[in-house]
Write a protein that holds these residues in place. Sequence first.
Motif, PDB file in Angstrom:
ATOM      1  N   THR A  60       0.842  -1.200   0.000  1.00 50.44           N
ATOM      2  CA  THR A  60       0.000   0.000   0.000  1.00 50.44           C
ATOM      3  C   THR A  60       0.875   1.246   0.000  1.00 50.44           C
ATOM      4  O   THR A  60       0.634   2.186  -0.765  1.00 50.44           O
ATOM      5  N   TYR A  61       1.895   1.247   0.842  1.00 56.58           N
ATOM      6  CA  TYR A  61       2.802   2.391   0.917  1.00 56.58           C
ATOM      7  C   TYR A  61       3.482   2.621  -0.442  1.00 56.58           C
ATOM      8  O   TYR A  61       3.517   3.749  -0.949  1.00 56.58           O
ATOM      9  N   TYR A  62       3.999   1.552  -1.026  1.00 57.03           N
ATOM     10  CA  TYR A  62       4.635   1.642  -2.345  1.00 57.03           C
ATOM     11  C   TYR A  62       3.652   2.175  -3.386  1.00 57.03           C
ATOM     12  O   TYR A  62       3.970   3.099  -4.142  1.00 57.03           O
ATOM     13  N   HIS A  63       2.453   1.600  -3.423  1.00 55.41           N
ATOM     14  CA  HIS A  63       1.451   2.008  -4.406  1.00 55.41           C
ATOM     15  C   HIS A  63       1.091   3.486  -4.259  1.00 55.41           C
ATOM     16  O   HIS A  63       1.025   4.219  -5.249  1.00 55.41           O
ATOM     17  N   PHE A  64       0.867   3.925  -3.023  1.00 54.25           N
ATOM     18  CA  PHE A  64       0.508   5.321  -2.815  1.00 54.25           C
ATOM     19  C   PHE A  64       1.617   6.258  -3.289  1.00 54.25           C
ATOM     20  O   PHE A  64       1.344   7.287  -3.907  1.00 54.25           O
ATOM     21  N   GLU A  65       2.867   5.905  -3.018  1.00 56.99           N
ATOM     22  CA  GLU A  65       3.988   6.730  -3.497  1.00 56.99           C
ATOM     23  C   GLU A  65       3.980   6.824  -5.019  1.00 56.99           C
ATOM     24  O   GLU A  65       4.168   7.905  -5.581  1.00 56.99           O
ATOM     25  N   GLU A  66       3.800   5.699  -5.677  1.00 50.65           N
ATOM     26  CA  GLU A  66       3.802   5.674  -7.144  1.00 50.65           C
ATOM     27  C   GLU A  66       2.618   6.473  -7.707  1.00 50.65           C
ATOM     28  O   GLU A  66       2.783   7.223  -8.674  1.00 50.65           O
ATOM     29  N   GLU A  67       1.475   6.322  -7.119  1.00 53.20           N
ATOM     30  CA  GLU A  67       0.291   7.045  -7.568  1.00 53.20           C
ATOM     31  C   GLU A  67       0.502   8.558  -7.420  1.00 53.20           C
ATOM     32  O   GLU A  67       0.159   9.332  -8.317  1.00 53.20           O
ATOM     33  N   GLU A  68       1.081   8.954  -6.305  1.00 52.30           N
ATOM     34  CA  GLU A  68       1.318  10.383  -6.060  1.00 52.30           C
ATOM     35  C   GLU A  68       2.368  10.948  -7.019  1.00 52.30           C
ATOM     36  O   GLU A  68       2.261  12.102  -7.437  1.00 52.30           O
ATOM     37  N   LYS A  69       3.343  10.144  -7.418  1.00 49.05           N
ATOM     38  CA  LYS A  69       4.327  10.585  -8.425  1.00 49.05           C
ATOM     39  C   LYS A  69       3.621  10.881  -9.742  1.00 49.05           C
ATOM     40  O   LYS A  69       3.925  11.873 -10.412  1.00 49.05           O
ATOM     41  N   VAL A  70       2.690  10.023 -10.125  1.00 47.64           N
ATOM     42  CA  VAL A  70       1.931  10.218 -11.365  1.00 47.64           C
ATOM     43  C   VAL A  70       1.115  11.509 -11.278  1.00 47.64           C
ATOM     44  O   VAL A  70       1.125  12.326 -12.202  1.00 47.64           O
ATOM     45  N   MET A  71       0.425  11.694 -10.165  1.00 47.83           N
ATOM     46  CA  MET A  71      -0.392  12.900 -10.001  1.00 47.83           C
ATOM     47  C   MET A  71       0.479  14.158 -10.076  1.00 47.83           C
ATOM     48  O   MET A  71       0.089  15.152 -10.689  1.00 47.83           O
ATOM     49  N   LYS A  72       1.652  14.091  -9.466  1.00 51.22           N
ATOM     50  CA  LYS A  72       2.564  15.244  -9.488  1.00 51.22           C
ATOM     51  C   LYS A  72       3.067  15.500 -10.907  1.00 51.22           C
ATOM     52  O   LYS A  72       3.071  16.645 -11.368  1.00 51.22           O
ATOM     53  N   GLU A  73       3.476  14.432 -11.582  1.00 46.54           N
ATOM     54  CA  GLU A  73       4.000  14.562 -12.945  1.00 46.54           C
ATOM     55  C   GLU A  73       3.003  15.219 -13.887  1.00 46.54           C
ATOM     56  O   GLU A  73       3.375  16.020 -14.741  1.00 46.54           O
ATOM     57  N   TYR A  74       1.722  14.918 -13.714  1.00 48.56           N
ATOM     58  CA  TYR A  74       0.701  15.445 -14.620  1.00 48.56           C
ATOM     59  C   TYR A  74      -0.069  16.633 -14.037  1.00 48.56           C
ATOM     60  O   TYR A  74      -1.069  17.060 -14.600  1.00 48.56           O
ATOM     61  N   GLY A  75       0.424  17.172 -12.933  1.00 49.40           N
ATOM     62  CA  GLY A  75      -0.133  18.403 -12.386  1.00 49.40           C
ATOM     63  C   GLY A  75      -1.548  18.297 -11.845  1.00 49.40           C
ATOM     64  O   GLY A  75      -2.323  19.256 -11.941  1.00 49.40           O
ATOM     65  N   TYR A  76      -1.877  17.157 -11.259  1.00 48.71           N
ATOM     66  CA  TYR A  76      -3.222  17.003 -10.702  1.00 48.71           C
ATOM     67  C   TYR A  76      -3.424  17.989  -9.551  1.00 48.71           C
ATOM     68  O   TYR A  76      -2.692  17.960  -8.564  1.00 48.71           O
ATOM     69  N   PRO A  77      -4.405  18.877  -9.664  1.00 50.44           N
ATOM     70  CA  PRO A  77      -4.594  19.917  -8.646  1.00 50.44           C
ATOM     71  C   PRO A  77      -5.054  19.402  -7.277  1.00 50.44           C
ATOM     72  O   PRO A  77      -4.906  20.090  -6.277  1.00 50.44           O
ATOM     73  N   GLY A  78      -5.579  18.195  -7.225  1.00 44.75           N
ATOM     74  CA  GLY A  78      -6.044  17.632  -5.956  1.00 44.75           C
ATOM     75  C   GLY A  78      -5.006  16.750  -5.273  1.00 44.75           C
ATOM     76  O   GLY A  78      -5.346  16.015  -4.340  1.00 44.75           O
ATOM     77  N   LEU A  79      -3.742  16.836  -5.712  1.00 44.00           N
ATOM     78  CA  LEU A  79      -2.692  15.964  -5.165  1.00 44.00           C
ATOM     79  C   LEU A  79      -2.569  16.074  -3.654  1.00 44.00           C
ATOM     80  O   LEU A  79      -2.525  15.060  -2.955  1.00 44.00           O
ATOM     81  N   LYS A  80      -2.544  17.281  -3.129  1.00 47.01           N
ATOM     82  CA  LYS A  80      -2.344  17.457  -1.686  1.00 47.01           C
ATOM     83  C   LYS A  80      -3.458  16.765  -0.891  1.00 47.01           C
ATOM     84  O   LYS A  80      -3.183  16.060   0.083  1.00 47.01           O
ATOM     85  N   GLU A  81      -4.699  16.951  -1.315  1.00 48.44           N
ATOM     86  CA  GLU A  81      -5.827  16.334  -0.628  1.00 48.44           C
ATOM     87  C   GLU A  81      -5.784  14.813  -0.758  1.00 48.44           C
ATOM     88  O   GLU A  81      -6.050  14.083   0.190  1.00 48.44           O
TER      89      GLU A  81
END
Length: 143
Positions: A60-81
């Motif tokens: 879960t920890y690994y997956h969440f990190e990877e998912e957040e990298k994707v959101m950051k890379e593509y500028g997802y505005p809801g990343l922080k939440e």
Amino acid sequence: MSEIIGFEWEDSLSVGYNTIDLHHKKLLSIMGQFKNLFELSQEEYKLKIGKIIKNLSDYTYYHFEEEEKVMKEYGYPGLKEHASIHNSFIKKIQEAIIPMASGNIETGLQFYDFLGKWLVDHIAGADHEWAEYIHTNHPEAEF
């Protein structure tokens, strides 16, 4: 013991990105391993629950990190939440590790039910939101 709900992959959970879908399938597979523990004796359950929870926590920890990298890379505005939701979930898993290690099957059933429902709801809701953002704003994206 009453029927235990299984949490399994359904195509409706797909976010449209193979890597993330594979992660979600793996998480649901670990949940399937967790479910299988309830068919064991109390003694066997107690011996195996720690490993399942560790696998679930680590992946879960690994997956969440990877998912957040994707959101950051593509500028997802809801990343922080979204990251905050992830952190809250990780905390719940960490808080459950010691009570789970006691080997109490009822505690395990309650936690299994919470985890499965949370995971499926999160994939179907919050994960689809960021995926839709990327599909719309970066249609060329593949991962």
